[in-house]
Design a protein around this motif. Structure first.
Motif, PDB file in Angstrom:
ATOM      1  N   ARG A 206     -18.257 -11.285  31.948  1.00  0.00           N
ATOM      2  CA  ARG A 206     -17.405 -11.722  33.050  1.00  0.00           C
ATOM      3  C   ARG A 206     -16.586 -10.560  33.553  1.00  0.00           C
ATOM      4  O   ARG A 206     -15.817  -9.970  32.800  1.00  0.00           O
ATOM      5  CB  ARG A 206     -16.487 -12.834  32.544  1.00  0.00           C
ATOM      6  CG  ARG A 206     -15.759 -13.620  33.608  1.00  0.00           C
ATOM      7  CD  ARG A 206     -14.885 -14.662  32.945  1.00  0.00           C
ATOM      8  NE  ARG A 206     -14.411 -15.680  33.867  1.00  0.00           N
ATOM      9  CZ  ARG A 206     -15.041 -16.829  34.095  1.00  0.00           C
ATOM     10  NH1 ARG A 206     -16.174 -17.104  33.473  1.00  0.00           N
ATOM     11  NH2 ARG A 206     -14.540 -17.712  34.949  1.00  0.00           N
ATOM     12  N   CYS A 216      -9.576 -17.306  32.596  1.00  0.00           N
ATOM     13  CA  CYS A 216     -10.584 -16.286  32.861  1.00  0.00           C
ATOM     14  C   CYS A 216     -10.401 -15.071  31.945  1.00  0.00           C
ATOM     15  O   CYS A 216     -11.371 -14.454  31.522  1.00  0.00           O
ATOM     16  CB  CYS A 216     -10.547 -15.877  34.332  1.00  0.00           C
ATOM     17  SG  CYS A 216     -11.141 -17.203  35.412  1.00  0.00           S
ATOM     18  N   HIS A 237     -13.254 -21.331  39.173  1.00  0.00           N
ATOM     19  CA  HIS A 237     -12.316 -22.339  39.679  1.00  0.00           C
ATOM     20  C   HIS A 237     -11.782 -21.833  41.009  1.00  0.00           C
ATOM     21  O   HIS A 237     -11.969 -20.662  41.341  1.00  0.00           O
ATOM     22  CB  HIS A 237     -11.195 -22.530  38.660  1.00  0.00           C
ATOM     23  CG  HIS A 237     -10.486 -21.256  38.322  1.00  0.00           C
ATOM     24  ND1 HIS A 237      -9.488 -20.731  39.096  1.00  0.00           N
ATOM     25  CD2 HIS A 237     -10.693 -20.356  37.325  1.00  0.00           C
ATOM     26  CE1 HIS A 237      -9.090 -19.590  38.576  1.00  0.00           C
ATOM     27  NE2 HIS A 237      -9.798 -19.326  37.504  1.00  0.00           N
ATOM     28  N   CYS A 240     -10.488 -18.138  42.052  1.00  0.00           N
ATOM     29  CA  CYS A 240     -11.015 -17.288  40.977  1.00  0.00           C
ATOM     30  C   CYS A 240     -12.014 -16.311  41.594  1.00  0.00           C
ATOM     31  O   CYS A 240     -12.865 -16.709  42.376  1.00  0.00           O
ATOM     32  CB  CYS A 240     -11.715 -18.171  39.938  1.00  0.00           C
ATOM     33  SG  CYS A 240     -12.770 -17.292  38.768  1.00  0.00           S
ATOM     34  N   HIS A 241     -11.857 -15.034  41.260  1.00  0.00           N
ATOM     35  CA  HIS A 241     -12.763 -14.035  41.826  1.00  0.00           C
ATOM     36  C   HIS A 241     -13.613 -13.376  40.744  1.00  0.00           C
ATOM     37  O   HIS A 241     -14.051 -12.244  40.899  1.00  0.00           O
ATOM     38  CB  HIS A 241     -11.975 -12.978  42.595  1.00  0.00           C
ATOM     39  CG  HIS A 241     -11.127 -13.562  43.683  1.00  0.00           C
ATOM     40  ND1 HIS A 241      -9.761 -13.527  43.659  1.00  0.00           N
ATOM     41  CD2 HIS A 241     -11.464 -14.252  44.795  1.00  0.00           C
ATOM     42  CE1 HIS A 241      -9.280 -14.161  44.720  1.00  0.00           C
ATOM     43  NE2 HIS A 241     -10.299 -14.608  45.424  1.00  0.00           N
ATOM     44  N   CYS A 242     -13.823 -14.076  39.654  1.00  0.00           N
ATOM     45  CA  CYS A 242     -14.646 -13.533  38.579  1.00  0.00           C
ATOM     46  C   CYS A 242     -16.118 -13.552  38.970  1.00  0.00           C
ATOM     47  O   CYS A 242     -16.561 -14.445  39.686  1.00  0.00           O
ATOM     48  CB  CYS A 242     -14.492 -14.365  37.317  1.00  0.00           C
ATOM     49  SG  CYS A 242     -12.838 -14.323  36.627  1.00  0.00           S
TER      50      CYS A 242
HETATM   51 ZN   LIG Z   1     -11.564 -16.158  37.279  1.00  0.00          ZN
END
Ligand SMILES: [Zn+2]
Length: 286
Positions: A206, A216, A237, A240-242
């Motif tokens: 991740r 995260c 979610h 969230c920019h993962c």
């Molecule tokens: Zn995230």
């Protein structure tokens, strides 16, 4: 692979900008009567940016795979004679850059296509659902409350003005969070599904943005997630920019932040998720 994560984040931001613009074009009191137009704008903006996210993810996946395995994989965007040089060009173009260079020797090809096909009907359904929850339902509640709120107050009553402003803000934030998630899912899902279907991939890790939430950070701190028969969902979610970065060999290197979160988790020593949340917040906010 920060360039990839940042480019995906930029796509979500671009969508948020378009959504804010669409909202700004309508007076607060006209919103209830403009839901059809707003929904069309919302869904169109999501789908356009999600398509860009999908293309970016595939270019990224193909490049990382070629760098780690020396082989190029088929599927959408594949061009015969692909080399490391051409894959860099494809990736950079998808991130909005014009440059890119590398060896132009054609790579051996794995003709299998591990990438899921775009599913326009499902995408449209999810976008419409997000609009209903984040916008239409909020507008309905707001309109129901309006008579009691307005009562005999003047239209420039500060409380009333604040109430309207808060409402508009919630449409903007809620709409952009849910929409931005769908935008990035365009690419996230492509990578996550391709991993399962690509014998060359062994897992993923991740890659978070600069200030991930406690959840995260915890996921990122776990390091590589090796592929199993049932690799769990990625777990993104709103806001969230993962991103999932695919791994093709055991010689991968985790980003420094992931190691930092691993150390943090170790120092935390154990406890409930709520305990971790508090610990993470106090440790990162110094
Ligand atoms: Zn995230």
């Amino acid at each position: 692979m920060a360039a990839y994560q940042l480019a995906q984040e930029a796509l979500a931001a671009e969508f948020s900008g378009r959504w804010a613009e669409a909202l700004a074009a309508v007076e607060a009191r006209q919103i209830a009567g403009s839901l059809t137009e707003l929904e069309a704008a919302y869904v169109a903006a999501i789908r356009e940016s999600a398509a860009a996210s999908y293309a970016l993810s595939i270019a990224f996946y193909r490049l990382v795979r070629a760098l780690e395995t020396g082989r190029v994989v088929g599927g959408p965007g594949y061009r015969p004679g692909a080399s490391l040089g051409s894959l860099w060009v494809d990736f950079n173009r998808a991130t909005g850059k014009r440059t890119g260079s590398g060896p132009s020797t054609p790579l051996p090809v794995d003709t299998r296509n591990p990438f899921p096909a775009a599913d326009p009907a499902r995408e449209a359904r999810r976008a419409a659902e997000a609009f209903r929850h984040q916008v239409a339902d909020r507008v309905e509640r707001h309109e129901r409350e309006r008579p009691a709120r307005e009562g005999s107050a003047a239209l420039d009553d500060p409380e009333l003005v604040a109430w309207e402003r808060e409402f508009l803000e919630s449409l903007k934030t809620g709409g952009s969070g849910a929409g931005g998630m769908l935008v990035q899912d365009g690419g996230r899902d492509a990578v996550h599904i391709a991993l399962q279907d690509d014998p060359g991939a062994i897992g993923y890790y991740r890659k978070t943005d600069d200030s991930p939430c406690y959840f995260c950070a915890l996921m990122a701190g776990r390091g590589a997630v090796y592929k199993s028969k049932r690799t769990a969902a990625f777990g993104a979610h709103p806001h969230c920019h993962c991103q999932a970065v695919p791994i093709f060999s055991r010689r991968y290197q985790l980003p420094a932040e992931n190691d930092k979160f691993t150390r943090m988790w170790r120092d935390f020593g154990g406890g409930s998720l709520a305990d971790w949340r508090t610990y993470y917040r106090t440790t990162t906010k110094t």
